[in-house]
Design an enzyme around this catalytic site. Sequence first.
Site, short mmCIF file in Angstrom:
data_model
loop_
_atom_site.label_atom_id
_atom_site.label_comp_id
_atom_site.label_asym_id
_atom_site.label_seq_id
_atom_site.Cartn_x
_atom_site.Cartn_y
_atom_site.Cartn_z
N GLU B 246 0.91 -1.16 0.05
CA GLU B 246 -0.10 0.11 0.07
C GLU B 246 0.89 1.28 0.00
O GLU B 246 1.78 1.25 0.75
CB GLU B 246 -0.88 -0.01 1.35
CG GLU B 246 -1.85 1.35 1.24
CD GLU B 246 -2.25 1.57 2.65
OE1 GLU B 246 -2.23 2.56 2.81
OE2 GLU B 246 -2.65 0.55 3.32
N CYS B 283 -3.79 6.11 6.42
CA CYS B 283 -3.49 6.22 5.09
C CYS B 283 -5.00 6.66 4.59
O CYS B 283 -4.92 7.04 3.28
CB CYS B 283 -3.14 4.95 4.65
SG CYS B 283 -3.90 3.56 5.48
#
Lengths: 507, 507
Positions: B246, B283
């Site tokens: 990610e 995030c």
Amino acid sequence: MPLTLTTTDPRTGVSTDTGIEPTPDEVVDGIVERAVGAMEVMEGRDRAARAEMLRAIADALESRRDLLIPIAQAETGLTEQRLNGELTRSAFQFRLFADAVEEGSFLEIMIDHSGPTPMGPQPDMRRMLVPIGPVGVFGSSNFPFAFSVPGGDTASALAAGNPVIVKAHSAHPLTSRASFDAIRAGLEEAGAPAEAVGIVYGQAAGSRLVAHPALTAVGFTGSLGAAQHLRAIIEKRERPIPFYGELQSVNPLIVTEAALEARSVEIAQGLGASVTGSAGQLCTKPGIAFVPDGERGDDFAQQLAEAMSGAEPAVLLNGRVLDSFQAAERELEAASGVESLLGTRGPGADSGGFTVAARILRVDAAAVSAEHTAEAFGPLVLVVSYRDEHELVAALEAVPDSLTASIHLEESDIECIAPLIPALGEASGRLVFNGYPTGVRVSWAQHHGGPWPATNSLHTSVGITAIRRFLRPLAWQNAPQALLPAELRDGFSGAPRRIDGVLMLAS
Amino acid sequence: MPLTLTTTDPRTGVSTDTGIEPTPDEVVDGIVERAVGAMEVMEGRDRAARAEMLRAIADALESRRDLLIPIAQAETGLTEQRLNGELTRSAFQFRLFADAVEEGSFLEIMIDHSGPTPMGPQPDMRRMLVPIGPVGVFGSSNFPFAFSVPGGDTASALAAGNPVIVKAHSAHPLTSRASFDAIRAGLEEAGAPAEAVGIVYGQAAGSRLVAHPALTAVGFTGSLGAAQHLRAIIEKRERPIPFYGELQSVNPLIVTEAALEARSVEIAQGLGASVTGSAGQLCTKPGIAFVPDGERGDDFAQQLAEAMSGAEPAVLLNGRVLDSFQAAERELEAASGVESLLGTRGPGADSGGFTVAARILRVDAAAVSAEHTAEAFGPLVLVVSYRDEHELVAALEAVPDSLTASIHLEESDIECIAPLIPALGEASGRLVFNGYPTGVRVSWAQHHGGPWPATNSLHTSVGITAIRRFLRPLAWQNAPQALLPAELRDGFSGAPRRIDGVLMLAS
């Protein structure tokens, strides 16, 4: 004047002009851009319409059988019977994916209602898979239908709801064009957007296609060299995309002593047919057969030679396949301890075009190393004579991981063979018992992949789950009903759904 | 004498010696090799035992709460409340995967019986997913539990049946070790092999781990630089392995005129909490908020400033995060048309350690370009004032694809907003309505991924389907019952199975 593409009849080696021009860059770009537009139209149609589209393509392919088969024969040298079977399989694939689209499990619908959890109150979450976007398909020379323009990659990408742009294979441009025409007719019949499927010709057009920013995935079946070329283009893209490639596979086959005792002739004939079918040009061809040594093993080798010498002349697909087959043959012949049991290198008995002789080579298991276990794409099998299970296991370690591993055994072997199964399963994607790995069944449970270097081991290019390569998950949190896809709304029951962790069937 | 690892308290900036030595190469190799052995043991245990193991780990983590939280506080500067919630979430993840292991759908069992088909008689085919092999896990600094040693990658890889080797994060080595000890205690409690989970320390050990031939996949959450370093190592491997990483996400949030009219203060407070929670180091933090311009928009900005100025001091995780946040701040401040509405660059009011001020910047939608839409990992939000839907749509195009896209709307907006939804869905992995993207719910339907550069868009690191990253399909053709896994044998009913294309529930 642009050069036009040529096509070569492998039976004669004679090339002719196709009149097809390589697709210019700007035309490639236009095809991809119109595919994006077609996707929007496809998204506005329901699953029933998508299934209808897939069935219309199947019908269009079969209705053109008399046109397609002779064109493919002249471009591939494959037999009429084989090509007829392959076209049937291609049409069947479209229909099977139509069934799967209607069934709806592939959407992987999950709904978690809002409510209290150990982490406090949580929002409503709904998830399903959605189409990834325009998919590029690069087919293989050895399956002009089932792994080419109307192949499994095209069928699964369309079934997922994506437009497809196929790069026509240089070894069968006319078959590609005729297949494409059939698909377009099917799309029209079903009222689907014509630009849902496009085609480009020539290597430069293929490169342009893979580099196009709007392309979202590549399905590839073919040579390692071509795969490397395309991967290098992907590496340079700003946005990386998945490359689903199938590379090489040697497909070991094991015969136990008991199986040899029970049905030596039957296995020899079955193996011979599997090695020589389609001139041995199948990714699942058993390339290396482990057989007990001694008298029974010698008899088996003789029976195998008889079976394979009776096979039809092996016409290879093109000059490149011929060259690489002969190079592989040469290397195997030169490997330590190898003897030839059948055939000779060079043109076969019927020496027109790219014809070669079927080959059987043999080596003792104790001598086997990596030099014996490279793939020879063509009608060749290496028989490895093993003295005991210890030798068998050691020799198997020299075999690269493959699409398949096969074993011929008897009921009495099961206890003794069971400990070998985990290692065979680790080294392959499909375990075949008392059968042959070629003639891949197309069905829900089928799988066509294996640990590297066979493929990326997580995916498959055959069977219903091939569709997942071309879908991505999307989640909706606390969405108003009106903004949800129909499948995620309350009360929908047209597909299986997992609700609050519990799988519910469609009703 | 090898150097030992240090740890730094972000609240003070003071570093201390941990006494932990970087793991030498040969020790890394031994850990991976013993993990392979542990996998064989795990394969001999059934799904009930695997679920028990996952629950024992959850229990062991929670029973050590009083030990773990203060260690993590001192290494991350995150609040006790936040860390308590995160540990609860981590334990919940293990238990949810235990439920999924027992439920059995993740095996994707399919059986096609032999029988006639349009391609002639076909063999019996059975397929399910099997564990891929030892998995390397690289956690993130911002989730010392839920995305680190006891995080979702570890839980999902173990649930799939794989051993896991974690590389301890350099910013929280002591938390990593204490978490690892808890996991080992859980494994022991459940009678599972201790080597099912291993840990290595230091960057060199992480590199050695990724290069090890027996490693089969990497789960990664962290910085782009570290990801690139690991990908370069993977590129050099003989056998490629998947890298699930990610990377970055800016997470646009849209507020409609009607929503602003109906609940401006509520949205300002919710957005402020979402931007400043965990010091903005999530995030899924909404980094860019599109708000109608004019008086209501000005009021909203004022309300947001009030909400964010009341937030706790923002202690960043470490010096690297501090540096990159300040660099991002500086670049945004210098971007054309940007004005500062709250805070100043440099140390915050409470200036110990890595503390920064919460920031609000503002720009007109018409001025927005790529220079405005980079991720600033920390307590910063860029408010974009838009005059109309046309400006909104144009400005959204400058936003990189993200993990999430959020929209605050009223019932009356639905018709007008509906046409925007497909584009938002294409540009993100999760659509959030009238809520905030942080506080990711862990559940079956959750999804944590998005189009590049958020992640590889085909996979997720949160939710039950995260397990699929660590499984591969394996098919059995015509296998004797005794050589099949229990789940594929006739008569098994302990998991959902698809038989001849028809999905059957467990019974």
